[in-house]
Scaffold this motif. Structure first.
Motif, PDB file in Angstrom:
ATOM      1  N   SER A   1       0.817  -1.214   0.000  1.00 49.51           N
ATOM      2  CA  SER A   1       0.000   0.000   0.000  1.00 49.51           C
ATOM      3  C   SER A   1       0.848   1.261   0.000  1.00 49.51           C
ATOM      4  O   SER A   1       0.467   2.280  -0.588  1.00 49.51           O
ATOM      5  CB  SER A   1      -0.920   0.002   1.222  1.00 49.51           C
ATOM      6  N   ASP A   2       2.006   1.213   0.652  1.00 50.68           N
ATOM      7  CA  ASP A   2       2.867   2.392   0.706  1.00 50.68           C
ATOM      8  C   ASP A   2       3.955   2.390  -0.359  1.00 50.68           C
ATOM      9  O   ASP A   2       4.788   3.288  -0.410  1.00 50.68           O
ATOM     10  CB  ASP A   2       3.496   2.541   2.105  1.00 50.68           C
TER      11      ASP A   2
ATOM     12  N   ARG B   1       1.701  -0.098   5.550  1.00 53.83           N
ATOM     13  CA  ARG B   1       2.344  -0.959   4.548  1.00 53.83           C
ATOM     14  C   ARG B   1       1.355  -1.849   3.816  1.00 53.83           C
ATOM     15  O   ARG B   1       1.510  -2.122   2.623  1.00 53.83           O
ATOM     16  CB  ARG B   1       3.409  -1.819   5.248  1.00 53.83           C
ATOM     17  N   LEU B   2       0.288  -2.287   4.519  1.00 54.03           N
ATOM     18  CA  LEU B   2      -0.617  -3.288   3.953  1.00 54.03           C
ATOM     19  C   LEU B   2      -2.013  -2.766   3.660  1.00 54.03           C
ATOM     20  O   LEU B   2      -2.775  -3.421   2.942  1.00 54.03           O
ATOM     21  CB  LEU B   2      -0.720  -4.482   4.906  1.00 54.03           C
TER      22      LEU B   2
ATOM     23  N   LEU C   1      -2.447  -9.877   9.415  1.00 50.91           N
ATOM     24  CA  LEU C   1      -1.076  -9.799   9.938  1.00 50.91           C
ATOM     25  C   LEU C   1      -1.059 -10.221  11.405  1.00 50.91           C
ATOM     26  O   LEU C   1      -1.775  -9.642  12.223  1.00 50.91           O
ATOM     27  CB  LEU C   1      -0.564  -8.359   9.779  1.00 50.91           C
ATOM     28  N   TYR C   2      -0.280 -11.253  11.718  1.00 51.49           N
ATOM     29  CA  TYR C   2      -0.197 -11.794  13.083  1.00 51.49           C
ATOM     30  C   TYR C   2      -1.585 -12.188  13.605  1.00 51.49           C
ATOM     31  O   TYR C   2      -1.979 -11.829  14.714  1.00 51.49           O
ATOM     32  CB  TYR C   2       0.473 -10.802  14.029  1.00 51.49           C
ATOM     33  N   ALA C   3      -2.302 -12.936  12.792  1.00 49.69           N
ATOM     34  CA  ALA C   3      -3.674 -13.344  13.145  1.00 49.69           C
ATOM     35  C   ALA C   3      -3.635 -14.632  13.969  1.00 49.69           C
ATOM     36  O   ALA C   3      -4.076 -15.699  13.527  1.00 49.69           O
ATOM     37  CB  ALA C   3      -4.506 -13.524  11.880  1.00 49.69           C
TER      38      ALA C   3
ATOM     39  N   GLN D   1       3.463 -14.703   8.949  1.00 51.62           N
ATOM     40  CA  GLN D   1       3.043 -13.386   9.444  1.00 51.62           C
ATOM     41  C   GLN D   1       1.772 -12.860   8.790  1.00 51.62           C
ATOM     42  O   GLN D   1       0.849 -12.428   9.466  1.00 51.62           O
ATOM     43  CB  GLN D   1       4.181 -12.377   9.270  1.00 51.62           C
ATOM     44  N   ILE D   2       1.715 -12.847   7.467  1.00 52.26           N
ATOM     45  CA  ILE D   2       0.560 -12.284   6.761  1.00 52.26           C
ATOM     46  C   ILE D   2      -0.164 -13.414   6.057  1.00 52.26           C
ATOM     47  O   ILE D   2       0.415 -14.101   5.206  1.00 52.26           O
ATOM     48  CB  ILE D   2       0.987 -11.220   5.735  1.00 52.26           C
ATOM     49  N   LEU D   3      -1.424 -13.615   6.389  1.00 54.50           N
ATOM     50  CA  LEU D   3      -2.182 -14.723   5.820  1.00 54.50           C
ATOM     51  C   LEU D   3      -3.450 -14.223   5.142  1.00 54.50           C
ATOM     52  O   LEU D   3      -4.181 -13.401   5.701  1.00 54.50           O
ATOM     53  CB  LEU D   3      -2.558 -15.730   6.909  1.00 54.50           C
TER      54      LEU D   3
END
Length: 367
Positions: A133-134, A234-235, A243-245, A200-202
């Motif tokens: 996103s950034d 960032r996302l 993120l970190y779910a 980390q990101i799912l």
């Protein structure tokens, strides 16, 4: 593949080499005495915070030889579960290298392989399905060709190796889960407790696959409270929810092993315990207020404790000997100054280690 040399506005290298580009730098190899000194300092600090066993994700031939020698000489003061580094440019070795299982009075095991799928979120190297996103010009990158991943994972599993893959971004996690799923359909492959390191990101579609496939999510709660301050930038507001779910993985039947990823983060397991159950910075703050960052993803104290004891033992094939205080298991335990299961969360980080015990003998403090 999967690396970057950072350059200034004139195109000159700045001296920063990210991910695979680091292999271009020829660092001097440490001597045995230097390695022994470094290991001694690390173990001293580990005992002080109550660690009785370490999962080392960076065994290369030199470090493996060092730990084997320490085990042979009965000089290992802590349990070490090592992952042998996979070099994608080298010949396959899973059918020729001997595994180490319980050497040195059950202090050393090296029966797993560590593969890198992508880079890190902070550096922009995590492989995403959609652009950052950034930084819309990039989706990050994979550090290994998916075709090679699908080739080597079933081979290592067939040859009796646990396969542990570093995956940060949602695309990297999806690619690795695809590879594990395809491998586990092979009738000649055993489900040797495969691990996704970090996870980390799912994407939502991938969260249930941990439980369905029996994949261990090896995660680090302190990363969550470090990254929560920049994660949404960032996302974006929707993707950051994956993120970190932690709770989503658990609710879908996944098994979680909690670690610290030190020296990236503090090695103190109580810092991870606090982060897992509060999702707050040590001073009690978060982008979402004092209730925690995405508080619906918090773990319970019981889940966090199990994630630091029995589940890492399971993830290292030692749950028959470690992970719980049970008759017949080895007497590895820690004595704390406070009851971390009942005290206010804000007091957790004040807790001290009074004694660390391995095989019934104190290695730190007194009992």
């Amino acid at each position: 593949m999967g690396g970057t040399i950072f350059r200034d506005s004139n195109g000159n290298p700045t001296g920063v080499f990210m991910d695979s580009a680091q292999s271009l730098v020829n660092a001097p190899e440490p001597t045995h005495d230097q390695m022994e000194k470094r290991f001694g300092l690390a173990v001293r600090d580990a005992h002080k915070v109550g660690l009785t066993a370490l999962h080392d994700a960076g065994f290369n031939p030199r470090s493996l030889a060092f730990f084997k020698k320490q085990a042979e000489e009965d000089k290992l003061p802590i349990r070490v579960y090592g992952m042998t580094y996979f070099n994608e440019s080298a010949e396959y070795w899973g059918n020729s290298v001997e595994k180490v299982i319980g050497a040195g009075n059950n202090r050393l095991s090296a029966r797993s392989v560590k593969i890198f799928a992508d880079g890190a979120l902070r550096s922009g190297g995590a492989a995403l399905y959609e652009p950052y996103s950034d930084n819309p010009e990039t989706r990050g990158f994979l550090r290994i060709d998916p075709e090679l991943l699908n080739k080597v994972i079933p081979r290592f599993l067939r040859d009796g190796w646990q396969v542990n893959v570093h995956a940060i971004g949602d695309r990297a996690n999806g690619v690795v889960l695809d590879a594990f799923e395809a491998a586990l359909k092979d009738a000649n492959v055993s489900a040797l407790r495969p691990r996704l390191e970090h996870a980390q990101i799912l994407a939502k579609k991938d969260m249930a696959r941990f439980g369905d496939l029996g994949i261990i999510a090896s995660i680090q709660p302190t990363h969550a409270i470090s990254d929560m301050w920049f994660g949404e930038d960032r996302l974006g507001p929707e993707r950051v929810k994956g993120l970190y779910a932690f709770r989503s993985i658990i609710d879908h039947g996944g098994r979680i092993a909690l670690g610290s990823d030190f020296p990236v983060e503090d090695m103190n397991p109580l810092a991870g315990f606090y982060a897992a159950i509060t999702r707050l910075s040590p001073d009690g703050k978060s982008p979402h207020g004092p209730g925690g960052w995405f508080p619906e993803q918090r773990m319970t104290r019981q889940e966090a404790l199990k994630g630091m004891t029995l589940d890492p033992a399971y993830a290292s094939f030692s749950d028959d000997q470690l992970g719980t205080i049970t008759p017949g298991k080895r007497a590895d335990y820690v004595v704390l100054s406070k009851d971390i299961m009942t005290i206010p969360a804000g007091k957790l980080l004040e807790t001290k280690v009074l004694a660390t015990v391995i095989d019934g003998r104190p290695v730190y403090g007194k009992i």
